[in-house]
Structures are given as C-alpha cells and as structure tokens.
Design a protein around this motif. Structure first.
Motif, PDB file in Angstrom:
ATOM      1  N   UNK A  43     -47.386  23.568  16.549  1.00  0.00           N
ATOM      2  CA  UNK A  43     -46.529  24.568  16.186  1.00  0.00           C
ATOM      3  C   UNK A  43     -47.193  25.680  15.407  1.00  0.00           C
ATOM      4  N   UNK A  44     -47.165  27.030  15.855  1.00  0.00           N
ATOM      5  CA  UNK A  44     -47.834  28.026  15.143  1.00  0.00           C
ATOM      6  C   UNK A  44     -46.892  29.094  14.372  1.00  0.00           C
ATOM      7  N   UNK A  45     -46.888  29.075  13.142  1.00  0.00           N
ATOM      8  CA  UNK A  45     -45.965  30.189  12.245  1.00  0.00           C
ATOM      9  C   UNK A  45     -46.551  31.487  11.987  1.00  0.00           C
ATOM     10  N   UNK A  46     -45.789  32.270  12.162  1.00  0.00           N
ATOM     11  CA  UNK A  46     -46.223  33.738  11.433  1.00  0.00           C
ATOM     12  C   UNK A  46     -45.244  34.295  10.701  1.00  0.00           C
ATOM     13  N   UNK A  47     -45.284  35.077   9.622  1.00  0.00           N
ATOM     14  CA  UNK A  47     -44.386  35.979   8.913  1.00  0.00           C
ATOM     15  C   UNK A  47     -43.145  36.462   9.682  1.00  0.00           C
ATOM     16  N   UNK A  48     -41.978  36.280   9.805  1.00  0.00           N
ATOM     17  CA  UNK A  48     -41.085  36.991  10.264  1.00  0.00           C
ATOM     18  C   UNK A  48     -40.639  38.401   9.818  1.00  0.00           C
ATOM     19  N   UNK A  49     -39.709  38.971  10.421  1.00  0.00           N
ATOM     20  CA  UNK A  49     -39.335  40.552  10.001  1.00  0.00           C
ATOM     21  C   UNK A  49     -38.526  39.900   8.498  1.00  0.00           C
ATOM     22  N   UNK A  50     -37.962  38.983   8.551  1.00  0.00           N
ATOM     23  CA  UNK A  50     -37.218  38.634   7.325  1.00  0.00           C
ATOM     24  C   UNK A  50     -37.925  38.146   6.129  1.00  0.00           C
ATOM     25  N   UNK A  51     -37.817  38.841   4.979  1.00  0.00           N
ATOM     26  CA  UNK A  51     -38.623  38.206   4.026  1.00  0.00           C
ATOM     27  C   UNK A  51     -38.280  36.726   3.632  1.00  0.00           C
ATOM     28  N   UNK A  52     -39.388  35.914   3.398  1.00  0.00           N
ATOM     29  CA  UNK A  52     -39.472  34.704   3.091  1.00  0.00           C
ATOM     30  C   UNK A  52     -39.131  33.519   4.250  1.00  0.00           C
ATOM     31  N   UNK A  53     -39.298  34.257   5.403  1.00  0.00           N
ATOM     32  CA  UNK A  53     -38.817  33.364   6.610  1.00  0.00           C
ATOM     33  C   UNK A  53     -39.860  33.444   7.566  1.00  0.00           C
ATOM     34  N   UNK A  54     -40.475  32.392   8.049  1.00  0.00           N
ATOM     35  CA  UNK A  54     -41.449  32.136   9.037  1.00  0.00           C
ATOM     36  C   UNK A  54     -40.948  31.805  10.154  1.00  0.00           C
ATOM     37  N   UNK A  55     -41.473  32.769  11.432  1.00  0.00           N
ATOM     38  CA  UNK A  55     -41.064  32.273  12.791  1.00  0.00           C
ATOM     39  C   UNK A  55     -42.086  31.348  13.320  1.00  0.00           C
ATOM     40  N   UNK A  56     -41.712  30.526  14.137  1.00  0.00           N
ATOM     41  CA  UNK A  56     -42.898  29.778  14.747  1.00  0.00           C
ATOM     42  C   UNK A  56     -42.424  29.277  16.284  1.00  0.00           C
ATOM     43  N   UNK A  57     -43.386  29.002  16.713  1.00  0.00           N
ATOM     44  CA  UNK A  57     -43.441  28.713  18.405  1.00  0.00           C
ATOM     45  C   UNK A  57     -44.264  27.279  18.478  1.00  0.00           C
ATOM     46  N   UNK A  58     -43.652  26.293  19.378  1.00  0.00           N
ATOM     47  CA  UNK A  58     -44.332  25.249  19.448  1.00  0.00           C
ATOM     48  C   UNK A  58     -44.810  24.810  21.014  1.00  0.00           C
ATOM     49  N   UNK A  59     -45.551  23.963  20.832  1.00  0.00           N
ATOM     50  CA  UNK A  59     -46.094  23.773  22.688  1.00  0.00           C
ATOM     51  C   UNK A  59     -46.370  22.113  22.440  1.00  0.00           C
TER      52      UNK A  59
END
Length: 102
Positions: A43-59
C-alpha cells in the motif's frame, strides 16, 4: 524531494509506504511495481488534497485478498474500496503509524 518512509515488518505484510510528495495519480503504479518486486501486498500513500488526509492505493498478489484484509481494519480508514487484487483508501495522516502496523 521528500524521502519515502518505508515500513516493513518481515513477519507480517503488507509493506506500507508513505511518500507525501508522490503524485496521487501514480501511487497505484508504484504499489503495483513494489508488489511485483517484493511479491507481497503493498500500500502506497501520498498526501491528499485535503489537509491531514493521506490517499493510498494498494496492490496484492495471488492468494492474498487485499479487500478482505482491509475489511478487517476498516475502522482505521476514512474510506476504502476495491477487490482482491487492488484497493484505494484514505486515512488520517496522524493515523499512519497505527495503520501501518495494524
């Protein structure tokens, strides 16, 4: 460029990566490549557009249903969805360490 934080527990997987400056559009590609190379769910996370939220994608890999794994820890996420081989998710940034070790 900010360094990438890699959390890996050799006895428990998946590998969870946080790279705040990784563009959201390529976290899935990175997760897929790492999953192939390490032969484990990633699972890889990056900072999302919303402050304090990380967006992730898993394979994942054959034999490990990523969606089923995430279903077991759904309280750790703001939202998520996917299937056996891939998933998208959002978590609170201050929950990253807890999520990565859950």
């Amino acid at each position: 460029m900010e360094s990438v934080k890699l959390t890996l527990n050799k006895t428990e997987k998946p590998v969870v990566v946080l790279g705040k400056n990784i563009p959201e559009g390529i976290v899935g590609l990175i997760a897929g490549k790492l999953s192939e190379e390490l032969y484990c769910p990633v699972i890889v996370f990056s900072a999302g557009h919303e402050p304090g939220v990380l967006k992730g994608s898993g394979r994942s890999i054959p034999g490990i249903n990523l969606k089923d794994c995430l279903d077991k820890i759904q309280s750790e996420m703001i939202k998520y969805g996917g299937h056996a081989g891939a998933a998208g998710l959002s978590i609170r940034e201050d929950n990253f360490v807890h999520f990565a070790t859950a």
